[in-house]
Design a protein around this motif. Structure first.
Motif, PDB file in Angstrom:
ATOM      1  N   GLU A 116      -6.338   1.262  39.538  1.00  0.00           N
ATOM      2  CA  GLU A 116      -6.423   0.410  40.724  1.00  0.00           C
ATOM      3  C   GLU A 116      -5.766   0.997  41.981  1.00  0.00           C
ATOM      4  O   GLU A 116      -5.966   0.485  43.071  1.00  0.00           O
ATOM      5  CB  GLU A 116      -5.781  -0.952  40.419  1.00  0.00           C
ATOM      6  N   CYS A 117      -4.971   2.034  41.811  1.00  0.00           N
ATOM      7  CA  CYS A 117      -4.300   2.599  42.997  1.00  0.00           C
ATOM      8  C   CYS A 117      -5.342   3.149  43.976  1.00  0.00           C
ATOM      9  O   CYS A 117      -6.147   4.014  43.605  1.00  0.00           O
ATOM     10  CB  CYS A 117      -3.337   3.713  42.569  1.00  0.00           C
ATOM     11  N   PRO A 118      -5.350   2.669  45.212  1.00  0.00           N
ATOM     12  CA  PRO A 118      -6.392   3.089  46.164  1.00  0.00           C
ATOM     13  C   PRO A 118      -6.301   4.568  46.542  1.00  0.00           C
ATOM     14  O   PRO A 118      -7.257   5.146  47.039  1.00  0.00           O
ATOM     15  CB  PRO A 118      -6.141   2.192  47.378  1.00  0.00           C
ATOM     16  N   ARG A 119      -5.139   5.200  46.316  1.00  0.00           N
ATOM     17  CA  ARG A 119      -4.970   6.599  46.698  1.00  0.00           C
ATOM     18  C   ARG A 119      -4.918   7.553  45.510  1.00  0.00           C
ATOM     19  O   ARG A 119      -4.651   8.731  45.690  1.00  0.00           O
ATOM     20  CB  ARG A 119      -3.675   6.762  47.514  1.00  0.00           C
ATOM     21  N   GLY A 120      -5.130   7.032  44.323  1.00  0.00           N
ATOM     22  CA  GLY A 120      -5.027   7.900  43.137  1.00  0.00           C
ATOM     23  C   GLY A 120      -3.659   8.561  43.062  1.00  0.00           C
ATOM     24  O   GLY A 120      -3.524   9.716  42.660  1.00  0.00           O
ATOM     25  N   ALA A 121      -2.625   7.783  43.461  1.00  0.00           N
ATOM     26  CA  ALA A 121      -1.287   8.383  43.567  1.00  0.00           C
ATOM     27  C   ALA A 121      -0.509   8.361  42.254  1.00  0.00           C
ATOM     28  O   ALA A 121       0.553   8.964  42.164  1.00  0.00           O
ATOM     29  CB  ALA A 121      -0.489   7.646  44.643  1.00  0.00           C
ATOM     30  N   LEU A 122      -1.027   7.625  41.268  1.00  0.00           N
ATOM     31  CA  LEU A 122      -0.251   7.511  40.016  1.00  0.00           C
ATOM     32  C   LEU A 122      -0.830   8.406  38.932  1.00  0.00           C
ATOM     33  O   LEU A 122      -2.051   8.512  38.783  1.00  0.00           O
ATOM     34  CB  LEU A 122      -0.236   6.046  39.542  1.00  0.00           C
ATOM     35  N   GLU A 123       0.058   8.997  38.187  1.00  0.00           N
ATOM     36  CA  GLU A 123      -0.357   9.927  37.134  1.00  0.00           C
ATOM     37  C   GLU A 123       0.439   9.629  35.878  1.00  0.00           C
ATOM     38  O   GLU A 123       1.619   9.306  35.942  1.00  0.00           O
ATOM     39  CB  GLU A 123       0.014  11.338  37.579  1.00  0.00           C
TER      40      GLU A 123
ATOM     41  N   VAL B 180       4.210   9.065  36.978  1.00  0.00           N
ATOM     42  CA  VAL B 180       4.776   9.698  38.177  1.00  0.00           C
ATOM     43  C   VAL B 180       4.000   9.183  39.398  1.00  0.00           C
ATOM     44  O   VAL B 180       2.772   9.090  39.373  1.00  0.00           O
ATOM     45  CB  VAL B 180       4.659  11.241  38.086  1.00  0.00           C
ATOM     46  N   ARG B 181       4.752   8.842  40.456  1.00  0.00           N
ATOM     47  CA  ARG B 181       4.115   8.393  41.710  1.00  0.00           C
ATOM     48  C   ARG B 181       4.069   9.588  42.665  1.00  0.00           C
ATOM     49  O   ARG B 181       5.106  10.171  42.992  1.00  0.00           O
ATOM     50  CB  ARG B 181       4.910   7.232  42.301  1.00  0.00           C
ATOM     51  N   GLY B 182       2.888   9.949  43.079  1.00  0.00           N
ATOM     52  CA  GLY B 182       2.713  11.133  43.928  1.00  0.00           C
ATOM     53  C   GLY B 182       3.073  10.864  45.387  1.00  0.00           C
ATOM     54  O   GLY B 182       3.291   9.715  45.805  1.00  0.00           O
TER      55      GLY B 182
ATOM     56  N   ASN C 102       1.243  11.066  47.907  1.00  0.00           N
ATOM     57  CA  ASN C 102       0.191  10.419  48.704  1.00  0.00           C
ATOM     58  C   ASN C 102       0.224   8.889  48.605  1.00  0.00           C
ATOM     59  O   ASN C 102      -0.659   8.200  49.111  1.00  0.00           O
ATOM     60  CB  ASN C 102      -1.202  10.938  48.300  1.00  0.00           C
ATOM     61  N   CYS C 103       1.247   8.355  47.953  1.00  0.00           N
ATOM     62  CA  CYS C 103       1.391   6.884  47.880  1.00  0.00           C
ATOM     63  C   CYS C 103       1.601   6.334  49.293  1.00  0.00           C
ATOM     64  O   CYS C 103       2.381   6.883  50.073  1.00  0.00           O
ATOM     65  CB  CYS C 103       2.596   6.549  46.993  1.00  0.00           C
ATOM     66  N   ILE C 104       0.903   5.238  49.590  1.00  0.00           N
ATOM     67  CA  ILE C 104       1.046   4.663  50.931  1.00  0.00           C
ATOM     68  C   ILE C 104       1.889   3.378  50.910  1.00  0.00           C
ATOM     69  O   ILE C 104       1.885   2.594  51.853  1.00  0.00           O
ATOM     70  CB  ILE C 104      -0.341   4.389  51.563  1.00  0.00           C
ATOM     71  N   ASN C 105       2.543   3.155  49.780  1.00  0.00           N
ATOM     72  CA  ASN C 105       3.445   1.992  49.635  1.00  0.00           C
ATOM     73  C   ASN C 105       2.728   0.662  49.873  1.00  0.00           C
ATOM     74  O   ASN C 105       3.319  -0.275  50.437  1.00  0.00           O
ATOM     75  CB  ASN C 105       4.654   2.122  50.577  1.00  0.00           C
ATOM     76  N   CYS C 106       1.468   0.602  49.461  1.00  0.00           N
ATOM     77  CA  CYS C 106       0.710  -0.639  49.691  1.00  0.00           C
ATOM     78  C   CYS C 106       1.157  -1.759  48.748  1.00  0.00           C
ATOM     79  O   CYS C 106       0.934  -2.934  49.014  1.00  0.00           O
ATOM     80  CB  CYS C 106      -0.794  -0.391  49.521  1.00  0.00           C
ATOM     81  N   GLY C 107       1.755  -1.392  47.602  1.00  0.00           N
ATOM     82  CA  GLY C 107       2.283  -2.404  46.683  1.00  0.00           C
ATOM     83  C   GLY C 107       1.265  -2.971  45.704  1.00  0.00           C
ATOM     84  O   GLY C 107       1.595  -3.887  44.946  1.00  0.00           O
ATOM     85  N   LYS C 108       0.056  -2.436  45.694  1.00  0.00           N
ATOM     86  CA  LYS C 108      -0.960  -2.986  44.788  1.00  0.00           C
ATOM     87  C   LYS C 108      -0.515  -2.855  43.324  1.00  0.00           C
ATOM     88  O   LYS C 108      -0.730  -3.753  42.508  1.00  0.00           O
ATOM     89  CB  LYS C 108      -2.288  -2.247  45.005  1.00  0.00           C
ATOM     90  N   CYS C 109       0.112  -1.731  42.989  1.00  0.00           N
ATOM     91  CA  CYS C 109       0.546  -1.518  41.592  1.00  0.00           C
ATOM     92  C   CYS C 109       1.567  -2.568  41.149  1.00  0.00           C
ATOM     93  O   CYS C 109       1.633  -2.908  39.978  1.00  0.00           O
ATOM     94  CB  CYS C 109       1.080  -0.105  41.399  1.00  0.00           C
ATOM     95  N   THR C 110       2.357  -3.101  42.075  1.00  0.00           N
ATOM     96  CA  THR C 110       3.344  -4.131  41.688  1.00  0.00           C
ATOM     97  C   THR C 110       2.627  -5.391  41.216  1.00  0.00           C
ATOM     98  O   THR C 110       3.140  -6.121  40.379  1.00  0.00           O
ATOM     99  CB  THR C 110       4.277  -4.519  42.857  1.00  0.00           C
TER     100      THR C 110
ATOM    101  N   LYS D  80       9.554   0.916  50.882  1.00  0.00           N
ATOM    102  CA  LYS D  80       9.189   2.030  49.994  1.00  0.00           C
ATOM    103  C   LYS D  80       9.167   1.592  48.532  1.00  0.00           C
ATOM    104  O   LYS D  80       9.876   0.663  48.140  1.00  0.00           O
ATOM    105  CB  LYS D  80      10.206   3.163  50.154  1.00  0.00           C
ATOM    106  N   MET D  81       8.367   2.326  47.720  1.00  0.00           N
ATOM    107  CA  MET D  81       8.285   2.032  46.292  1.00  0.00           C
ATOM    108  C   MET D  81       9.424   2.756  45.547  1.00  0.00           C
ATOM    109  O   MET D  81       9.766   3.889  45.882  1.00  0.00           O
ATOM    110  CB  MET D  81       6.946   2.512  45.710  1.00  0.00           C
ATOM    111  N   ALA D  82       9.956   2.065  44.509  1.00  0.00           N
ATOM    112  CA  ALA D  82      10.966   2.710  43.644  1.00  0.00           C
ATOM    113  C   ALA D  82      10.248   3.576  42.612  1.00  0.00           C
ATOM    114  O   ALA D  82       9.030   3.461  42.445  1.00  0.00           O
ATOM    115  CB  ALA D  82      11.791   1.634  42.942  1.00  0.00           C
TER     116      ALA D  82
HETATM  117  S1  SF4 Z   1      -0.967   1.216  44.427  1.00  0.00           S
HETATM  118 FE1  SF4 Z   1      -0.832   3.416  44.699  1.00  0.00          FE
HETATM  119  S2  SF4 Z   1      -0.599   3.680  46.880  1.00  0.00           S
HETATM  120 FE2  SF4 Z   1      -0.171   1.530  46.473  1.00  0.00          FE
HETATM  121  S3  SF4 Z   1       2.050   1.469  46.191  1.00  0.00           S
HETATM  122 FE3  SF4 Z   1       1.183   1.741  44.190  1.00  0.00          FE
HETATM  123  S4  SF4 Z   1       1.176   3.968  43.899  1.00  0.00           S
HETATM  124 FE4  SF4 Z   1       1.446   3.609  46.060  1.00  0.00          FE
END
Ligand code: SF4
Ligand code: SF4
Length: 468
Positions: free
Chosen positions: A72-79, A25-27, A29-37, A54-56
């Protein structure tokens, strides 16, 4: 060299929910930085197509649980959390991982990779306690299997002659029975009655696409299905034969349910079928306790193809729910050995069904002695159907499935068969077997856990018991 058989798989997502072990689940607080891609090599994270800023939603289906994106998510947005229903689906035979594996294979026709090395147990009931001799895997065949090398998965259905007879002038006097060839040792069996029209049509079209046939109860054959005559095997109960003669007359193969267990009137039944249509007939018999004797008697009366139908978990049909009956592996071995003993094995085609749930079950059933298999429930799992074994067998169809175009459902079943065919090629290549027909009854190329266990520890425990 004959034209290579190929199944055309293509990514076909089904826009319906399925149960997975974990859910990402993407929370907010995601900032759509795209690092997870970038860190997910399985492309579980993508940007929205219509708004790439925006992230899908994460694609849980392709996730391999490496946890890298979470770290690796800089915001701890993924769970990542465990799905509550995961532990409830399936049962002791249809394990949840098995269902998810089938679903994934239906997505794109690829064979899911579960990580480096085999982490499962090396034994278990039924086919799980059976390994194949892959001694040829050391040869550089990887390119060969899917490239230059020809591995034929085709099989033949029908009665075969034990020998040919010629007259004094050398002219063939034997009447060679008709047979039907299919390029993959799998028939489709219609899983349950009252399927919605889009599913029924998709099943037939998938059978056509992979060049196999589908067994269909005569009552299920709807007006307009005549155009599929080449791929439908109409299946009638003895008492339905007279009413459905018109359908049976036009088929390339016909099937008859023969569940009463007695073979005294079998010869009459066979003659009755032949008066309607001379094509090879499949006699479907339940895998009851003495099925090997029933099959041998029917073979003696001239049966051409016999389908042994075990229950949906590949167990003997004992009439009780005890679960103490033989498993498919042992049933097929018993039938094969009985026919060998009666010197009639080469003349008859044995199809086996019930409990063929994974790609590996097909060659394993053949090594035990079947010529080919018939499958039903895996085709429904490809469409998102959930199987529950407890407290009793239950199939749950996803909401909205009846509105999905049959072309999508067809392609998912084709994908599943593409993945199974690829796995068969891998297995046969590793075993050094080029013809699927040669798998039949080659139990010397398989290792059975119970035999090894007895050979290794049997004497030891026997001695201890003797001392006592
Ligand atoms: S790495 Fe984290 S903050 Fe960046 S897009 Fe992915 S979920 Fe969002
Ligand atoms: S856990 Fe691993 S495989 Fe799953 S989405 Fe994250 S990076 Fe991809």
């Amino acid at each position: 060299m004959p034209k290579k058989y190929h199944i055309n798989a293509k990514a076909t997502p089904l826009d319906l929910d399925y149960v997975f072990k974990y859910k990402i689940v993407r929370g907010e607080n995601c900032i759509n930085c795209g690092k997870c891609t970038k860190v997910c090599i399985y492309e579980a994270h993508k940007r929205q197509e219509d708004d790439p800023r925006k992230m899908a939603d994460p694609n849980t289906i392709v996730c391999r649980n490496c946890f890298r994106c979470i770290q690796e998510c800089p915001r701890g947005a993924l769970e990542k959390s465990i799905e509550k229903d995961f532990a409830n689906i399936g049962g002791t035979f249809w394990k949840p991982d098995m269902l998810i594996s089938l679903w994934k294979q239906a997505e794109d026709g690829n064979v899911p990779v579960s990580g480096a090395g085999y982490r499962g147990p090396f034994t278990g009931p039924g086919f799980d306690g059976m390994w194949t001799d892959m001694s040829e895997i050391v040869r550089p065949t990887r390119d060969g299997i899917h490239g230059r090398e020809y591995i034929n998965t085709g099989v033949e259905l029908g009665r075969k002659l034990n020998h040919l007879a010629f007259d004094a002038e050398g002219k063939l006097t034997s009447k060679v029975p008709a047979t039907v060839d299919i390029p993959i040792p799998i028939l489709f069996d219609i899983p349950i009655i009252n399927l919605s029209p889009n599913i029924k049509e998709a099943l037939i079209k998938a059978a056509i696409e992979i060049k196999t046939l589908i067994l269909m109860p005569v009552v299920e054959i709807m007006p307009g299905f005549e155009k599929y005559n080449n791929n439908i095997i109409p299946c009638a109960k003895p008492e339905e034969i007279d009413r459905y003669t018109d359908i049976l007359k036009k088929a390339r193969l016909i099937a008859v349910e023969y569940s009463d267990g007695s073979v005294s009137d079998f010869s009459d039944l066979l003659q009755k079928i032949k008066r309607i249509n001379q094509v090879p007939a499949i006699i479907r018999v339940p895998a009851v306790i003495n099925v090997e004797n029933i099959v041998a008697a029917m073979a003696g009366y001239g049966a051409e193809i016999i389908q042994i139908v075990a229950d949906y978990r590949g167990q003997e049909i004992t009439g009780t729910n005890s679960g103490n009956g033989r498993l498919l592996k042992d049933i097929i071995r018993a039938v094969h050995l009985k026919l060998v003993e009666d010197r009639i094995r080469d003349e008859i085609t044995i199809v086996t069904s019930g409990g063929i749930a994974m790609a590996e079950h097909v060659p394993k059933a053949m090594l035990c002695g079947a010529d080919l298999t018939a499958i039903d429930l895996p085709l429904l799992v490809a469409l998102g159907v959930r199987i529950y074994e407890e407290p009793e067998k239950l199939l749950v169809f996803p909401e909205g499935l009846e509105k999905i175009p049959s072309s999508i459902l067809t392609q998912r079943m084709v994908n599943l068969m593409g993945a199974w065919h690829s796995q068969m090629l891998e297995m046969m290549g590793a075993m050094g077997i080029r013809e699927a027909r040669r798998l039949r009854g080659e139990s010397g190329r398989a290792i059975f856990f119970e035999d090894i266990d007895k050979d290794t520890f049997g004497k030891l425990f026997r001695k201890q018991e003797e001392v006592r």
